[in-house]
Design a protein around this motif. Sequence first.
Motif, PDB file in Angstrom:
ATOM      1  N   HIS A 178     -15.052  28.223 -46.494  1.00 46.13           N
ATOM      2  CA  HIS A 178     -14.812  26.903 -47.265  1.00 46.13           C
ATOM      3  C   HIS A 178     -14.112  27.063 -48.490  1.00 46.13           C
ATOM      4  O   HIS A 178     -13.851  27.521 -48.896  1.00 46.13           O
ATOM      5  CB  HIS A 178     -16.715  26.877 -48.502  1.00 46.13           C
ATOM      6  N   ASP A 231     -11.291  23.432 -49.874  1.00 44.58           N
ATOM      7  CA  ASP A 231     -10.753  22.574 -49.960  1.00 44.58           C
ATOM      8  C   ASP A 231     -12.105  21.028 -49.505  1.00 44.58           C
ATOM      9  O   ASP A 231     -12.252  20.416 -49.099  1.00 44.58           O
ATOM     10  CB  ASP A 231      -9.332  21.961 -48.836  1.00 44.58           C
ATOM     11  N   GLY A 232     -13.818  21.952 -50.100  1.00 47.91           N
ATOM     12  CA  GLY A 232     -14.387  21.624 -49.575  1.00 47.91           C
ATOM     13  C   GLY A 232     -15.413  21.302 -48.334  1.00 47.91           C
ATOM     14  O   GLY A 232     -16.264  20.569 -47.409  1.00 47.91           O
ATOM     15  N   GLN A 233     -13.711  21.813 -46.970  1.00 45.27           N
ATOM     16  CA  GLN A 233     -14.780  21.937 -45.923  1.00 45.27           C
ATOM     17  C   GLN A 233     -15.431  23.154 -45.187  1.00 45.27           C
ATOM     18  O   GLN A 233     -14.546  24.300 -45.760  1.00 45.27           O
ATOM     19  CB  GLN A 233     -13.833  21.837 -44.248  1.00 45.27           C
ATOM     20  N   LYS A 234     -16.598  23.296 -44.919  1.00 42.19           N
ATOM     21  CA  LYS A 234     -17.293  24.365 -44.485  1.00 42.19           C
ATOM     22  C   LYS A 234     -16.738  24.942 -42.643  1.00 42.19           C
ATOM     23  O   LYS A 234     -16.286  23.565 -42.191  1.00 42.19           O
ATOM     24  CB  LYS A 234     -18.766  24.599 -44.025  1.00 42.19           C
ATOM     25  N   GLU A 235     -16.519  25.444 -42.386  1.00 43.52           N
ATOM     26  CA  GLU A 235     -16.086  25.927 -40.553  1.00 43.52           C
ATOM     27  C   GLU A 235     -16.948  27.324 -40.480  1.00 43.52           C
ATOM     28  O   GLU A 235     -16.872  28.487 -41.498  1.00 43.52           O
ATOM     29  CB  GLU A 235     -14.666  26.475 -40.972  1.00 43.52           C
ATOM     30  N   ASP A 290     -15.414  26.460 -53.521  1.00 44.02           N
ATOM     31  CA  ASP A 290     -13.918  26.558 -53.142  1.00 44.02           C
ATOM     32  C   ASP A 290     -13.093  27.444 -54.155  1.00 44.02           C
ATOM     33  O   ASP A 290     -12.076  27.667 -53.740  1.00 44.02           O
ATOM     34  CB  ASP A 290     -14.064  25.076 -53.364  1.00 44.02           C
ATOM     35  N   ARG A 326     -16.923  17.247 -53.801  1.00 44.26           N
ATOM     36  CA  ARG A 326     -18.576  16.210 -53.040  1.00 44.26           C
ATOM     37  C   ARG A 326     -19.517  16.974 -53.708  1.00 44.26           C
ATOM     38  O   ARG A 326     -19.175  17.313 -54.361  1.00 44.26           O
ATOM     39  CB  ARG A 326     -18.838  16.749 -51.589  1.00 44.26           C
ATOM     40  N   ASP A 333     -17.913  15.568 -34.211  1.00 43.33           N
ATOM     41  CA  ASP A 333     -17.061  15.576 -35.314  1.00 43.33           C
ATOM     42  C   ASP A 333     -17.908  14.185 -35.988  1.00 43.33           C
ATOM     43  O   ASP A 333     -18.595  13.472 -35.857  1.00 43.33           O
ATOM     44  CB  ASP A 333     -15.586  15.163 -35.654  1.00 43.33           C
ATOM     45  N   GLN A 334     -17.343  13.551 -37.317  1.00 44.44           N
ATOM     46  CA  GLN A 334     -17.874  12.754 -38.344  1.00 44.44           C
ATOM     47  C   GLN A 334     -17.942  11.456 -37.164  1.00 44.44           C
ATOM     48  O   GLN A 334     -18.704  10.651 -37.163  1.00 44.44           O
ATOM     49  CB  GLN A 334     -17.114  12.186 -39.920  1.00 44.44           C
ATOM     50  N   GLU A 385     -23.901  15.879 -44.481  1.00 38.96           N
ATOM     51  CA  GLU A 385     -22.924  16.819 -44.175  1.00 38.96           C
ATOM     52  C   GLU A 385     -23.602  17.325 -43.050  1.00 38.96           C
ATOM     53  O   GLU A 385     -25.000  17.568 -43.209  1.00 38.96           O
ATOM     54  CB  GLU A 385     -23.434  18.181 -45.594  1.00 38.96           C
ATOM     55  N   LYS A 441     -23.688  25.475 -38.054  1.00 43.32           N
ATOM     56  CA  LYS A 441     -22.537  24.518 -36.905  1.00 43.32           C
ATOM     57  C   LYS A 441     -24.002  23.406 -35.644  1.00 43.32           C
ATOM     58  O   LYS A 441     -24.381  23.948 -35.122  1.00 43.32           O
ATOM     59  CB  LYS A 441     -22.150  26.072 -35.942  1.00 43.32           C
TER      60      LYS A 441
END
Length: 896
Positions: free
Chosen positions: A223, A225-229, A390, A505, A543-544, A596, A602
């Motif tokens: 996690h 910069d607010g992004q989950k991977e 974060d 967020r 993706d979004q 989200e 995933k």
Amino acid sequence: MAANNSGEAPIPLEEAGGGVKHEAEPQADGKGKAPATSTTTMLHRSGSRPQLDLSGAAIHGALEDRNPTILLPNQSDDISHLALDIGGSLIKLVYFSRHADTEDKRKLSTKRRLEIFTGARRSYPVLGGRLHFVKFETGKLNECLDFISSKQLHRGGVDSPSWRSGVQPDNIVIKTTGGGAYKYADLFKERLGVSLEKEDEMDCLVAGSNFLLKAIRHEAFTHMDGQKEYVQIDQNDMFPYLLVNVGSGVSIIKVDGHGKFQRVSGTNVGGGTYWGLGRLMTECKSFDELLELSQRGDNSTIDMLVGDIYGGLDYSKIGLSASTIASSFGKTISDNKELSEYRPEDISLSLLRMISYNIGQISYLNALRYGLKRILFGGFFIRGHAYTMDTISFAVHFWSKGEAKAMFLRHEGFLGALGAFMSYEKHGLDDLSAHHLVERFPMGAPYVGGKIHGPPLGDLNEKISWMEKFVQKGTQITAPVPMGAPATTGMGGFERPTSKGDILRSDASAALNVGVLHLVPSLDVFPLLEDPKTYEPNTIDLDQDEFKYWFTLLSDHLPDLVEKAVASEGGTDDAKRRGDAFAHAFSAHLARLMEEPAAYGKFGLANLLELREECLREFQFFDAYASIKQRENEASLAVLPDLLMELDSMDEEARLLALIEGVLAANIFDWGSKACVDLYHQGTIIEIYRMSRKKMQRPWRIDDFDIFKMRMLKKDRPYKRALISVDNSGADVVLGMLPLARELLRHGIEVVLVANSLPALNDVTANELPEIVAEAAKHCGILRKAAEAGGLIVDAMAGIQDDAKDEPASVPLMVVENGCGSPCIDFRQVSSELAAAAKDADLLILEGMGRALHTNLNARFKCDALKLAMVKNQRLAEKLFNGNIYDCICKFEPVS
């Protein structure tokens, strides 16, 4: 851990970060090395669980089975069904519910022919059921007790033999971890008549973590910069890793293997420090309130930054930016202000950063000390909070110069309860791998993040009532799950904050949903995958932008789906009520994923489409297209004899081309495609099929037919066994796939038809196929003899014209289920039937958009693969091939 001058006292793991006594951290020796604070610990497995009742045991299955299933008719189901983690703030439950596994004659016949022996897998009662994860606030303990009592979880559930017989077992023991195992033992005994057996908290923590990393494919995530991977962790390369449990204090645990770990360090500065100082310095009444304040804070008003020291400039010589914190709370030294003059939001953020950075730095230094790159964080302090994750991630990244990453766990709040569950002597979870577990997300499942809204939902009617009251207000979806008004408690879902502010967020959108784990021991990895480790089923990342498109598409299709689902149940008032609830529920799932995308792990298109089908089944719509499928099957079977006669009049080469054209043309019958549904109003099935055949202009968008033809026609028996994955009912399977299967049988190739285990739209299922084959066989001796050889037709069909007198003894035609209930297929999780059938297969045919385009277009196999589909979506055609709707794909991939 915290130094305690007044003496040592045992406190809960959640509160002390490790389940050990308060103690000062050991000092480094003269050489600068800190001694390990504990020796390696081996996990103890308790033997207090009730033993198996072998009276009346009998073998179930065919006598020739090497490892037959053993039925224990007198064995109670109340074995290792419930475990608890009772912390200071939250109670976490992990409980098991059984799932009956029945097999029809077709399955048993196929299993004998394919030599599938699954009896050994039934060793433990837990296998073949579901693991549920539930949270309650500790302050609402009575609600937890009511929930356990209402479901009779302490006695194995309301469906267990002991409950049905009215026999009340004595000396029921529930495995429990956390300080509440002592504090509330008498209350559990009084209310439920059970004893709580305390399990070591650190043992449970590590056992739970190891199981999740091993068994859930995308459990861990980063996690930044607010992004989950999500991170795929190789089961063969799990150990060692550093587990950092952040409760009130912090325990740092080096995990070397299953049951092998040692606490190597810790700190007394943890979640308790943040909450304690926060309460003193703000008027917050709860931990979550303090966290929410931080999201609106500006720590630069309180913290002294590098730029404050160097006139707004970076200290570039040593790599420090102007925004780097030089001293937490340092700016207050020179400010002539009272505490009340500082914004609580700024105080909270400054505290959060100070403590999170400290935890991150200490954790990295310990990882560096032991040469570890993998650091996992969990505990009450994390709670799925975006800014907390974060800041910890930033600290690890900063101090390691990007060489190490902080990782977090989706189920981190349940590590202790899961570990307690595994402390039963025989629980079966050790035998499970990632392909045995399927996570579903029913409405009313618990969610992480520390907040719990809404009561536990007992049955479907209660769930629908709750949704009617709270999920829909007018036409606006107000929550993705059943939820109550603010400040209600129990099990349910998320509460959206009223304002996000200029922040990373919201806490609600950052937190991750926890579903129900279905334990399916009959699932296997498809053995013909070229490389299971690198296999990715989804062709396009969701993706979004892609999700927005599918959000609109699925939302637009929803009214038609609800109409058909209600009609499939007779259009009753009850069906209409369930249909409305399904529409609200699935819309809420979509809204949650729009907010989200990583909320459910995933998630690809295959998962999204399966979520829709699972949601239908949740509201007891098990086959919304049943009547449509039956009508289309009958219409297609009526014209099949004429088609077979036409095909038989052709030479071999022309017939093969006509068969492939027929498969592609018949694939137009797909109720999941709006464009195709619109066509259905323009004619009958056979008219649309013939129209589609006439438009088959080669070359197709991908056209490998000539290569496939050379392989098929170069010798009498080009393949030994073909697996044919079928798609839709009606013309697709009857006029497309069965004639192709018939041609392969004519070449002496064994054919295994692979179909869905559960209905999905108008896809044909493995249970429906034998009847379709039997009807087709009335008009075709080739199909009849092959079906008899394959056990699909048990008795020879009398009075049928035999048009295959001159045919050689037939190879078998068999049907297996694929283990799926979706229009797509993930070959990392297929049925044991399909895995066994693949053993001798040298040709795989995938048909349809879901299985050959949305998934598996780029998948590579150990055998020849033929992928056939008509593209029935303009956007997909453009993204994949720069093509157009109704383009056709004939992709042949021979083994090199």
